[in-house]
Write an enzyme that holds these catalytic residues in place. Structure first.
Site, PDB file in Angstrom:
ATOM      1  N   GLU A 187       3.325  -1.445  -5.126  1.00  0.00           N
ATOM      2  CA  GLU A 187       3.518  -1.991  -6.725  1.00  0.00           C
ATOM      3  C   GLU A 187       3.563   0.150  -6.894  1.00  0.00           C
ATOM      4  OE1 GLU A 187       0.794  -4.251  -8.198  1.00  0.00           O
ATOM      5  OE2 GLU A 187       1.738  -5.616  -6.485  1.00  0.00           O
ATOM      6  N   SER A 235      -1.847 -12.276  -0.922  1.00  0.00           N
ATOM      7  CA  SER A 235      -1.836 -13.992  -1.433  1.00  0.00           C
ATOM      8  C   SER A 235      -2.548 -14.329  -0.530  1.00  0.00           C
ATOM      9  CB  SER A 235      -0.258 -14.299  -0.587  1.00  0.00           C
ATOM     10  OG  SER A 235       0.845 -14.131  -1.656  1.00  0.00           O
ATOM     11  N   GLU A 256      -1.496  -4.616   4.260  1.00  0.00           N
ATOM     12  CA  GLU A 256       0.465  -5.299   2.798  1.00  0.00           C
ATOM     13  C   GLU A 256       0.900  -5.800   3.123  1.00  0.00           C
ATOM     14  OE1 GLU A 256      -3.152  -5.242  -0.976  1.00  0.00           O
ATOM     15  OE2 GLU A 256      -1.743  -4.332  -1.552  1.00  0.00           O
ATOM     16  N   HIS A 263      -0.578   2.095  -3.061  1.00  0.00           N
ATOM     17  CA  HIS A 263      -0.527   0.600  -2.769  1.00  0.00           C
ATOM     18  C   HIS A 263       1.439   0.214  -2.793  1.00  0.00           C
ATOM     19  CE1 HIS A 263      -0.045  -3.793  -5.462  1.00  0.00           C
ATOM     20  NE2 HIS A 263      -1.688  -3.676  -3.931  1.00  0.00           N
ATOM     21  N   GLY A 320       2.027 -11.027  -3.899  1.00  0.00           N
ATOM     22  CA  GLY A 320       2.294 -12.365  -4.925  1.00  0.00           C
ATOM     23  C   GLY A 320       2.926 -12.913  -4.422  1.00  0.00           C
ATOM     24  N   ASN A 353      -8.059  -5.960  -6.893  1.00  0.00           N
ATOM     25  CA  ASN A 353      -7.720  -5.150  -7.000  1.00  0.00           C
ATOM     26  C   ASN A 353      -6.824  -6.062  -8.197  1.00  0.00           C
ATOM     27  OD1 ASN A 353      -5.176  -3.502  -7.614  1.00  0.00           O
ATOM     28  ND2 ASN A 353      -4.126  -3.573  -6.627  1.00  0.00           N
ATOM     29  N   LYS A 380      -5.623  -5.061 -10.479  1.00  0.00           N
ATOM     30  CA  LYS A 380      -4.019  -4.356 -11.418  1.00  0.00           C
ATOM     31  C   LYS A 380      -3.793  -4.425 -12.943  1.00  0.00           C
ATOM     32  CE  LYS A 380      -1.664  -6.528  -7.416  1.00  0.00           C
ATOM     33  NZ  LYS A 380      -0.859  -7.230  -6.705  1.00  0.00           N
TER      34      LYS A 380
HETATM   35  P1  13P Z   1      -2.092 -10.853  -4.333  1.00  0.00           P
HETATM   36  O1  13P Z   1      -3.374 -11.362  -3.450  1.00  0.00           O
HETATM   37  O2  13P Z   1      -2.165 -11.545  -5.691  1.00  0.00           O
HETATM   38  O3  13P Z   1      -0.742 -11.215  -3.127  1.00  0.00           O
HETATM   39  O4  13P Z   1      -1.863  -9.462  -4.334  1.00  0.00           O
HETATM   40  C1  13P Z   1      -2.312  -8.465  -3.040  1.00  0.00           C
HETATM   41  C2  13P Z   1      -1.982  -7.172  -3.556  1.00  0.00           C
HETATM   42  O5  13P Z   1      -1.454  -6.620  -3.904  1.00  0.00           O
HETATM   43  C3  13P Z   1      -4.373  -6.965  -3.899  1.00  0.00           C
HETATM   44  O6  13P Z   1      -3.614  -4.897  -3.945  1.00  0.00           O
END
Ligand code: 13P
Length: 257
Positions: free
Chosen positions: A101, A217, A171, A99, A177, A13, A15
């Site tokens: 976010e 992560s 997740e 997601h 992150g 992803n 982002k």
């Molecule tokens: P990170 O791997 O940067 O923690 O992000 C995970 C994520 O949100 C994948 O959709």
């Protein structure tokens, strides 16, 4: 149905990251991977403006492309949004939905996620349905309750046949992150719960066939411990999916042995 019938998936992803040129380098590396591609599905989710270009770049390879979001309506006055049919038309086969976010930064509700999931299925897109608890919810011992209710809301009224087309991504919000990966056993506990929960009312045979990815992560050094867990069928990777040096080893390690 054994776990070996679930093909592992390594999904990146991106982002709101990567330019055209850095994306090109990464996609070229993924295309050139000379390993047994039959044993792992690779998915990339670029920012929307890059999607049609990335679809062209991956053509002829087994790398698939996902949108990071979409709207549930098919058309209309929804400034800034795109529909499932639009996502499908440009060549995406998958779409990430719910997601954390989207949920926690942009205020998406369970109801919206449900509507999007139904629209995605109607348009022949594979939904990558994200669920996960926040830190305070984990600390209050509410992880399974939160994840269960996100699943129930998203999949309400969805037939068993259609549930088989969904990929679930667990997740934990506190792991995204932050550099804090869930331990393999903590992640496995939630994955096993998700599988049991999916089986309620649908049967364990159905649940056994649904792929459940872990995200939060993930790095080349944490993937090996996670992927050996029985109910972890791959990963949804953010930061470490942005360059080949970290994503390629993750893809390779995502193959179940
Ligand atoms: P990170 O791997 O940067 O923690 O992000 C995970 C994520 O949100 C994948 O959709």
């Amino acid at each position: 149905m054994s776990q070996s019938t679930r093909r592992p998936m390594a999904a990146g992803n991106w982002k709101m990251n990567l330019t055209r040129s850095s994306a090109r380098r990464l996609v070229d590396e993924l295309r050139n991977l000379n390993y047994t591609l039959e044993s792992v599905d690779i998915l990339v989710a670029p920012p929307m403006l890059l999607v049609p270009t990335v679809v062209k770049w991956v053509s002829g390879s087994t790398v698939a492309v996902a949108a990071q979001n979409m709207h549930w309506e098919s058309k209309g006055a929804f400034t800034g949004e795109v529909s499932a049919a639009m996502v499908r038309e440009v060549g995406c086969t998958h779409v990430i939905l719910g997601h954390s976010e989207r949920r926690h930064v942009f205020g998406e509700t369970d109801e919206w996620v449900h509507r999007k999931l139904v629209a995605a299925l109607e348009n022949d897109l594979v939904p990558v349905l994200c669920v996960g608890e926040k830190l305070d919810e984990r600390e209050a011992g509410r992880t399974l309750e939160v994840v269960g209710s996100q699943l129930d809301a998203a999949l309400e009224g969805v037939s068993s046949e259609d549930v088989l087309r969904v990929v679930v991504a667990y997740e934990p919000v506190w792991a995204i992150g932050t550099g804090k990966t869930a331990t393999p056993s903590d992640a496995q506990e939630v994955h096993a719960f998700i599988r049991r929960h999916l089986g309620e009312g649908r049967g364990s045979e159905t649940a056994e066939r649904v792929r459940i990815l872990y995200g939060g992560s993930v790095t080349p050094s944490t993937i090996a411990g996670l992927i050996v867990e029985k109910d972890i069928d791959g990963t949804l990777v953010g930061g470490a999916s942005l360059n080949a040096e970290t994503f390629v080893p993750i893809v390779k390690s995502s193959m179940k042995r």
